[in-house]
Design an enzyme around this catalytic site. Structure first.
Site, PDB file in Angstrom:
ATOM      1  N   LEU A 191      -0.903   3.772  39.446  1.00  0.00           N
ATOM      2  CA  LEU A 191      -2.061   4.117  40.291  1.00  0.00           C
ATOM      3  C   LEU A 191      -2.617   2.821  40.871  1.00  0.00           C
ATOM      4  CD1 LEU A 191      -4.326   6.329  41.026  1.00  0.00           C
ATOM      5  CD2 LEU A 191      -5.618   5.265  39.181  1.00  0.00           C
ATOM      6  N   HIS A 212     -26.985   4.546  37.049  1.00  0.00           N
ATOM      7  CA  HIS A 212     -25.862   3.668  37.424  1.00  0.00           C
ATOM      8  C   HIS A 212     -24.927   3.461  36.230  1.00  0.00           C
ATOM      9  CE1 HIS A 212     -27.377   3.087  41.366  1.00  0.00           C
ATOM     10  NE2 HIS A 212     -28.488   2.483  40.978  1.00  0.00           N
ATOM     11  N   ASP A 256     -21.967   8.838  45.021  1.00  0.00           N
ATOM     12  CA  ASP A 256     -23.407   8.840  45.313  1.00  0.00           C
ATOM     13  C   ASP A 256     -24.166   9.780  44.376  1.00  0.00           C
ATOM     14  OD1 ASP A 256     -25.706   8.109  46.620  1.00  0.00           O
ATOM     15  OD2 ASP A 256     -25.391   9.434  48.347  1.00  0.00           O
TER      16      ASP A 256
END
Ligand code: IPE
Ligand code: IPE
Ligand code: MG
Length: 262
Positions: free
Chosen positions: A145, A51, A34
Protein backbone atom coordinates in the site's frame (compact mmCIF):
# COMPACT_ATOMS: atom_id res chain seq x y z
CA UNK A 1 -11.68 -8.28 23.03
CA UNK A 2 -15.32 -8.01 24.07
CA UNK A 3 -17.52 -10.71 22.43
CA UNK A 4 -19.86 -8.20 20.76
CA UNK A 5 -16.93 -6.22 19.40
CA UNK A 6 -15.29 -9.35 18.07
CA UNK A 7 -18.55 -10.39 16.38
CA UNK A 8 -18.86 -6.94 14.85
CA UNK A 9 -15.23 -7.15 13.71
CA UNK A 10 -15.91 -10.47 11.98
CA UNK A 11 -18.98 -9.00 10.26
CA UNK A 12 -16.95 -6.10 8.91
CA UNK A 13 -14.23 -8.53 7.81
CA UNK A 14 -16.78 -10.64 5.86
CA UNK A 15 -18.21 -7.47 4.36
CA UNK A 16 -14.71 -6.40 3.28
CA UNK A 17 -14.04 -9.75 1.62
CA UNK A 18 -17.34 -9.47 -0.23
CA UNK A 19 -16.70 -5.91 -1.37
CA UNK A 20 -13.18 -6.76 -2.48
CA UNK A 21 -14.49 -9.73 -4.49
CA UNK A 22 -17.56 -8.05 -6.03
CA UNK A 23 -16.79 -4.41 -6.68
CA UNK A 24 -14.22 -2.70 -8.85
CA UNK A 25 -11.98 -1.44 -6.06
CA UNK A 26 -10.68 2.10 -6.61
CA UNK A 27 -6.93 2.02 -7.13
CA UNK A 28 -6.43 5.36 -5.39
CA UNK A 29 -8.63 6.58 -2.53
CA UNK A 30 -8.02 10.05 -1.07
CA UNK A 31 -9.72 11.17 2.14
CA UNK A 32 -10.45 14.64 3.49
CA UNK A 33 -10.41 13.70 7.18
CA UNK A 34 -12.78 16.35 8.50
CA UNK A 35 -14.91 16.73 11.63
CA UNK A 36 -12.47 16.15 14.51
CA UNK A 37 -13.44 19.42 16.21
CA UNK A 38 -17.18 18.71 16.06
CA UNK A 39 -16.63 15.15 17.26
CA UNK A 40 -14.94 16.56 20.38
CA UNK A 41 -17.51 19.34 20.87
CA UNK A 42 -20.35 16.79 20.80
CA UNK A 43 -18.70 15.08 23.76
CA UNK A 44 -17.82 18.26 25.67
CA UNK A 45 -14.13 17.59 25.05
CA UNK A 46 -11.38 19.97 23.89
CA UNK A 47 -10.80 20.05 20.11
CA UNK A 48 -7.41 18.39 20.56
CA UNK A 49 -9.14 15.27 21.92
CA UNK A 50 -10.92 15.12 18.55
CA UNK A 51 -7.61 15.42 16.71
CA UNK A 52 -6.18 12.63 18.88
CA UNK A 53 -9.08 10.29 18.10
CA UNK A 54 -9.02 11.29 14.45
CA UNK A 55 -5.32 10.52 14.21
CA UNK A 56 -5.82 7.17 15.96
CA UNK A 57 -8.40 6.32 13.28
CA UNK A 58 -5.69 6.44 10.60
CA UNK A 59 -4.43 2.96 11.53
CA UNK A 60 -7.92 1.45 11.29
CA UNK A 61 -8.59 2.89 7.85
CA UNK A 62 -5.11 2.17 6.50
CA UNK A 63 -5.45 -1.50 7.51
CA UNK A 64 -8.94 -1.75 6.00
CA UNK A 65 -7.89 -0.06 2.74
CA UNK A 66 -5.00 -2.47 2.29
CA UNK A 67 -7.29 -5.45 2.98
CA UNK A 68 -9.78 -4.18 0.41
CA UNK A 69 -7.02 -4.10 -2.20
CA UNK A 70 -6.71 -0.32 -2.45
CA UNK A 71 -3.21 0.35 -3.76
CA UNK A 72 -2.88 4.07 -3.00
CA UNK A 73 -4.38 5.76 0.03
CA UNK A 74 -3.93 9.50 0.49
CA UNK A 75 -4.96 11.10 3.77
CA UNK A 76 -5.21 14.85 4.23
CA UNK A 77 -4.15 15.73 7.75
CA UNK A 78 -3.35 19.44 7.62
CA UNK A 79 -4.02 22.15 5.06
CA UNK A 80 -1.80 25.19 4.48
CA UNK A 81 -5.02 27.09 5.23
CA UNK A 82 -5.18 25.50 8.70
CA UNK A 83 -2.36 27.86 9.85
CA UNK A 84 -5.23 30.32 10.37
CA UNK A 85 -6.25 28.39 13.48
CA UNK A 86 -5.28 29.33 17.05
CA UNK A 87 -1.64 28.57 17.88
CA UNK A 88 -2.61 26.20 20.68
CA UNK A 89 -4.60 24.01 18.27
CA UNK A 90 -1.88 24.05 15.59
CA UNK A 91 0.81 23.11 18.12
CA UNK A 92 -1.37 20.28 19.39
CA UNK A 93 -2.06 18.91 15.90
CA UNK A 94 1.67 18.98 15.04
CA UNK A 95 2.56 17.23 18.29
CA UNK A 96 -0.07 14.51 17.79
CA UNK A 97 1.14 13.98 14.27
CA UNK A 98 4.78 13.66 15.28
CA UNK A 99 3.76 11.12 17.96
CA UNK A 100 1.68 9.04 15.58
CA UNK A 101 4.45 8.90 12.98
CA UNK A 102 6.95 7.70 15.60
CA UNK A 103 4.47 5.20 17.04
CA UNK A 104 3.01 3.78 13.82
CA UNK A 105 6.05 3.35 11.57
CA UNK A 106 6.73 -0.20 12.81
CA UNK A 107 3.12 -1.18 12.15
CA UNK A 108 3.17 0.42 8.68
CA UNK A 109 6.32 -1.50 7.92
CA UNK A 110 4.77 -4.75 9.18
CA UNK A 111 1.79 -4.18 6.89
CA UNK A 112 3.99 -3.53 3.88
CA UNK A 113 2.93 0.11 3.59
CA UNK A 114 5.17 2.72 2.05
CA UNK A 115 4.81 6.19 3.54
CA UNK A 116 5.04 9.25 1.31
CA UNK A 117 4.37 12.92 1.90
CA UNK A 118 2.84 15.66 -0.25
CA UNK A 119 2.93 19.30 0.76
CA UNK A 120 5.74 21.32 2.24
CA UNK A 121 7.97 20.26 5.12
CA UNK A 122 9.57 23.73 5.19
CA UNK A 123 8.92 25.79 8.27
CA UNK A 124 7.96 22.79 10.40
CA UNK A 125 9.66 21.90 13.68
CA UNK A 126 12.93 20.07 12.88
CA UNK A 127 11.79 17.06 14.99
CA UNK A 128 8.58 16.65 13.01
CA UNK A 129 10.42 17.03 9.71
CA UNK A 130 13.00 14.47 10.79
CA UNK A 131 10.31 12.03 11.97
CA UNK A 132 8.49 12.23 8.62
CA UNK A 133 11.70 11.81 6.60
CA UNK A 134 12.86 8.88 8.76
CA UNK A 135 9.50 7.08 8.36
CA UNK A 136 9.57 7.65 4.59
CA UNK A 137 13.07 6.27 4.43
CA UNK A 138 12.31 3.21 6.59
CA UNK A 139 9.27 2.18 4.57
CA UNK A 140 10.61 3.00 1.09
CA UNK A 141 10.96 -0.63 -0.04
CA UNK A 142 7.35 -1.58 0.79
CA UNK A 143 4.78 -1.79 -1.97
CA UNK A 144 1.58 -3.40 -0.66
CA UNK A 145 0.00 0.00 0.00
CA UNK A 146 1.30 3.47 -0.84
CA UNK A 147 0.14 5.67 2.03
CA UNK A 148 0.55 9.35 1.22
CA UNK A 149 0.17 11.85 4.00
CA UNK A 150 -0.99 15.22 2.69
CA UNK A 151 0.36 17.46 5.35
CA UNK A 152 0.89 21.22 5.15
CA UNK A 153 -0.68 20.70 1.73
CA UNK A 154 -3.09 22.66 -0.42
CA UNK A 155 -3.89 22.38 -4.11
CA UNK A 156 -3.21 26.01 -4.94
CA UNK A 157 0.15 25.98 -3.14
CA UNK A 158 1.02 22.85 -5.09
CA UNK A 159 0.12 24.54 -8.39
CA UNK A 160 2.24 27.58 -7.50
CA UNK A 161 5.20 25.28 -6.72
CA UNK A 162 4.65 23.43 -10.02
CA UNK A 163 4.56 26.64 -12.09
CA UNK A 164 7.76 27.86 -10.42
CA UNK A 165 9.44 24.55 -11.04
CA UNK A 166 8.38 24.50 -14.73
CA UNK A 167 9.72 28.02 -15.24
CA UNK A 168 12.97 27.16 -13.43
CA UNK A 169 13.41 24.11 -15.67
CA UNK A 170 13.50 26.40 -18.72
CA UNK A 171 10.54 24.67 -20.42
CA UNK A 172 9.17 26.83 -23.24
CA UNK A 173 5.55 28.02 -23.05
CA UNK A 174 4.66 25.99 -26.14
CA UNK A 175 5.98 22.79 -24.53
CA UNK A 176 3.70 23.03 -21.48
CA UNK A 177 1.00 20.36 -21.64
CA UNK A 178 -0.92 18.18 -19.17
CA UNK A 179 1.96 15.80 -18.78
CA UNK A 180 4.49 18.57 -18.02
CA UNK A 181 2.22 19.98 -15.33
CA UNK A 182 1.47 16.55 -13.84
CA UNK A 183 5.18 15.74 -13.59
CA UNK A 184 5.88 18.96 -11.65
CA UNK A 185 3.21 18.35 -9.01
CA UNK A 186 3.92 16.79 -5.60
CA UNK A 187 1.85 13.85 -6.87
CA UNK A 188 4.13 13.18 -9.84
CA UNK A 189 4.50 9.52 -8.83
CA UNK A 190 0.84 8.92 -7.95
CA UNK A 191 -2.11 8.13 -10.19
CA UNK A 192 -5.02 10.56 -9.90
CA UNK A 193 -7.49 9.65 -7.14
CA UNK A 194 -10.35 7.47 -8.34
CA UNK A 195 -12.40 8.15 -5.23
CA UNK A 196 -12.32 11.16 -2.90
CA UNK A 197 -14.09 10.76 0.45
CA UNK A 198 -15.03 13.72 2.62
CA UNK A 199 -16.35 13.18 6.09
CA UNK A 200 -18.34 15.53 8.36
CA UNK A 201 -21.13 16.57 6.01
CA UNK A 202 -19.32 19.36 4.15
CA UNK A 203 -19.81 19.39 0.38
CA UNK A 204 -16.64 21.12 -0.71
CA UNK A 205 -13.09 20.37 -1.72
CA UNK A 206 -11.47 23.09 0.44
CA UNK A 207 -8.32 23.33 -1.72
CA UNK A 208 -7.52 19.60 -1.87
CA UNK A 209 -6.18 17.85 -5.00
CA UNK A 210 -7.46 20.51 -7.43
CA UNK A 211 -5.68 19.33 -10.55
CA UNK A 212 -5.81 15.62 -9.77
CA UNK A 213 -9.55 15.48 -8.95
CA UNK A 214 -10.61 16.36 -12.52
CA UNK A 215 -12.36 12.98 -12.95
CA UNK A 216 -12.50 11.65 -9.39
CA UNK A 217 -15.70 10.25 -7.98
CA UNK A 218 -16.81 11.87 -4.70
CA UNK A 219 -18.32 10.24 -1.63
CA UNK A 220 -19.66 12.68 0.97
CA UNK A 221 -20.81 11.44 4.35
CA UNK A 222 -22.12 13.16 7.49
CA UNK A 223 -20.00 10.82 9.64
CA UNK A 224 -17.30 12.68 11.55
CA UNK A 225 -13.77 11.46 10.82
CA UNK A 226 -13.04 9.74 14.19
CA UNK A 227 -16.21 7.64 13.65
CA UNK A 228 -15.48 6.74 10.01
CA UNK A 229 -14.74 3.02 10.24
CA UNK A 230 -14.00 0.10 7.89
CA UNK A 231 -17.73 -0.54 7.39
CA UNK A 232 -18.21 2.90 5.89
CA UNK A 233 -15.07 2.60 3.79
CA UNK A 234 -16.68 -0.54 2.35
CA UNK A 235 -19.84 1.43 1.65
CA UNK A 236 -17.85 4.14 -0.15
CA UNK A 237 -16.13 1.49 -2.27
CA UNK A 238 -19.48 -0.15 -3.08
CA UNK A 239 -20.89 3.23 -4.08
CA UNK A 240 -17.83 3.81 -6.28
CA UNK A 241 -18.58 0.49 -7.98
CA UNK A 242 -22.02 1.79 -8.97
CA UNK A 243 -20.68 4.92 -10.66
CA UNK A 244 -20.39 5.19 -14.41
CA UNK A 245 -17.06 6.84 -15.20
CA UNK A 246 -16.85 8.28 -18.68
CA UNK A 247 -13.88 10.70 -18.70
CA UNK A 248 -15.78 12.84 -21.19
CA UNK A 249 -16.63 9.90 -23.45
CA UNK A 250 -19.92 8.05 -23.85
CA UNK A 251 -21.50 5.39 -21.66
CA UNK A 252 -19.98 1.94 -22.12
CA UNK A 253 -17.12 3.07 -24.37
CA UNK A 254 -14.02 1.11 -23.31
CA UNK A 255 -11.72 3.66 -24.94
CA UNK A 256 -13.01 6.35 -22.57
CA UNK A 257 -9.81 5.82 -20.68
CA UNK A 258 -7.57 8.18 -18.82
CA UNK A 259 -5.41 10.54 -20.85
CA UNK A 260 -2.44 11.40 -18.65
CA UNK A 261 -1.50 10.09 -15.23
CA UNK A 262 -4.99 8.85 -14.54
C1 IPE B 1 -10.17 18.04 10.54
O1 IPE B 1 -11.02 18.33 11.59
C2 IPE B 1 -8.72 18.16 10.92
C3 IPE B 1 -8.04 19.36 10.41
C4 IPE B 1 -8.54 20.18 9.55
C5 IPE B 1 -6.70 19.62 10.90
P1 IPE B 1 -11.45 19.81 11.95
O2 IPE B 1 -10.52 20.33 12.99
O3 IPE B 1 -11.57 20.66 10.76
O4 IPE B 1 -12.88 19.55 12.60
P2 IPE B 1 -14.17 20.45 12.43
O5 IPE B 1 -14.41 20.65 10.97
O6 IPE B 1 -13.89 21.75 13.12
O7 IPE B 1 -15.25 19.67 13.09
C1 IPE C 1 -10.03 20.44 5.24
O1 IPE C 1 -10.84 20.66 6.33
C2 IPE C 1 -8.62 20.14 5.67
C3 IPE C 1 -8.40 18.84 6.32
C4 IPE C 1 -9.32 17.97 6.62
C5 IPE C 1 -7.03 18.52 6.63
P1 IPE C 1 -11.13 22.13 6.89
O2 IPE C 1 -11.90 21.94 8.14
O3 IPE C 1 -9.85 22.89 6.99
O4 IPE C 1 -12.00 22.76 5.73
P2 IPE C 1 -13.09 23.93 5.77
O5 IPE C 1 -12.46 25.09 6.51
O6 IPE C 1 -14.28 23.40 6.49
O7 IPE C 1 -13.40 24.23 4.34
MG1 MG D 1 -13.10 21.06 9.47
Amino acid sequence: MHAATSEQGEKVQTEMNLVAAESPVPRHVAIIMDGNGRWAAQRGLPRLAGHQHGTDNIRRITTAAAELGVKYLTLWAFSTDNWRRPKHEIDGILRILAEVIERETDELNRQGAQLRHIGSLDGLEPELRAAVLAAIDRTRHNDRLILTLAFNYSGRQELIAAVRSIIASGTSAAAVDEEVIATHLFTRNLPDPDLIVRTSGEYRISNFLLWQSAYSEFYFTPTLWPDFGPDELCEAVREFGRRDRRFGGVHGDPSAAPLVNR
